[in-house]
Write an enzyme that holds these catalytic residues in place. Structure first.
Site, short mmCIF file in Angstrom:
data_model
loop_
_atom_site.label_atom_id
_atom_site.label_comp_id
_atom_site.label_asym_id
_atom_site.label_seq_id
_atom_site.Cartn_x
_atom_site.Cartn_y
_atom_site.Cartn_z
N GLU A 150 0.95 -1.01 -0.19
CA GLU A 150 -0.08 0.17 -0.07
C GLU A 150 0.85 1.13 -0.02
O GLU A 150 1.59 1.33 0.64
CB GLU A 150 -0.97 0.00 1.34
CG GLU A 150 -1.20 1.41 1.44
CD GLU A 150 -2.71 1.23 3.27
OE1 GLU A 150 -3.87 1.93 2.33
OE2 GLU A 150 -2.55 0.13 3.89
N GLU A 161 -12.40 2.09 4.94
CA GLU A 161 -11.33 2.79 5.78
C GLU A 161 -11.72 4.01 6.19
O GLU A 161 -11.28 4.27 5.84
CB GLU A 161 -10.13 2.04 5.55
CG GLU A 161 -9.17 1.68 6.54
CD GLU A 161 -7.51 2.20 6.37
OE1 GLU A 161 -6.51 1.01 7.30
OE2 GLU A 161 -7.25 2.26 5.46
#
Length: 268
Positions: free
Chosen positions: A152, A246
């Site tokens: 990520e 998220e």
């Protein structure tokens, strides 16, 4: 397969640095997510002891929920160990904890991410070499367990390398492993990448999972990101995996989770 939606959740004792809506017993969060209409739940975990696998599998079977991702940022946030630490023992501890969560991912048919767990580059230290060594060990274990790792990009205010999609794609391609993919997060992309939509087009072959939050980390619709444009680009690039929300639990958890799915569903 069409794009599916997941909600990131964490156990009740997780730190606030876990950017999740629900901090509760995992089975409670799973049931809430299922009732709201999510297809899956992403588990933000510190260690494998936090998961009662038989109970989680039972709820998956009862609800049809999937666990598409196990995320690992809490290892870094809670313990400070990471893949580039100057102390070899702490690098090894980071890998040990990561391997434990890889076992959870293997049991649940999930991907696993590496975000903040990679650590930071330290001047005067061969930190990038430490990172590569750790990644090679992680990728060897990924082959043994059959788990894909999603690297990520994380913005410069949290860690100091692999901040954008270009940098992350370059290192993924240099490591050259079929189980290593990219996990873009539009919150970070809004800070670091020249074009969110352009990145989804350019790196379509690497993208395996996507995090959504608005520009302020609240639910989509509460900031300034153009999610209709972003989702159109994702779909046009051929993406058919998970979008995971998220987000922060504001103005309150249930409302945030509901707003998020309602906003994104209308575009997909």
């Amino acid at each position: 397969m069409s794009i599916k939606l997941a909600l990131a959740v964490a156990p009740e004792n997780a730190l606030m640095s876990a950017f999740v809506v629900f901090r509760d017993k995992l089975e409670n969060s799973m049931m809430k997510a299922a009732m709201l209409g999510y297809d899956g739940v992403e588990l933000a975990l510190l260690n494998k002891k936090q998961v009662d696998l038989p109970k989680v599998k039972k709820i998956m079977k009862e609800t049809g929920l999937e666990i598409p991702m196990v995320s690992t940022g809490q290892i870094f946030a809670d313990t400070g160990v990471n893949f580039t630490h100057q102390d070899k023992n702490k690098r090894e501890k980071a890998l040990t904890d990561f391997f434990g969560l890889m076992e959870v991912a293997a049991e649940l048919g999930s991907l696993i991410n590496i975000g903040r767990l990679r650590g930071v580059l330290t001047e005067g230290e061969p930190s990038i070499d430490y990172f590569r060594e750790s990644m090679e060990k992680a990728l060897k274990r990924s082959d043994e367990l059959g788990v894909t790792i999603a690297l990520e990009p994380v913005n410069r205010y949290e860690i100091n390398f692999l901040n954008n999609c270009y940098q992350t794609a370059e290192i993924i391609r240099s490591l050259n492993h079929p189980r290593l993919k990219m996990m873009p997060d539009v919150f970070h992309m809004n800070i670091e990448d020249p074009s969110i939509e352009g990145c989804f087009w350019k790196y379509a072959d690497l993208v395996s999972y996507v995090h959504f939050a608005d520009s302020n980390r609240w639910a989509p619709g509460r900031g300034h990101l153009d999610f209709q444009s972003i989702i159109s680009a994702l779909k046009a690039s051929g993406y058919n995996g998970y979008i995971s929300l998220e987000i922060l639990p504001f103005p309150e958890p249930d409302q945030a989770a509901l707003e998020a799915i309602n906003t994104i569903r209308k575009f997909i």
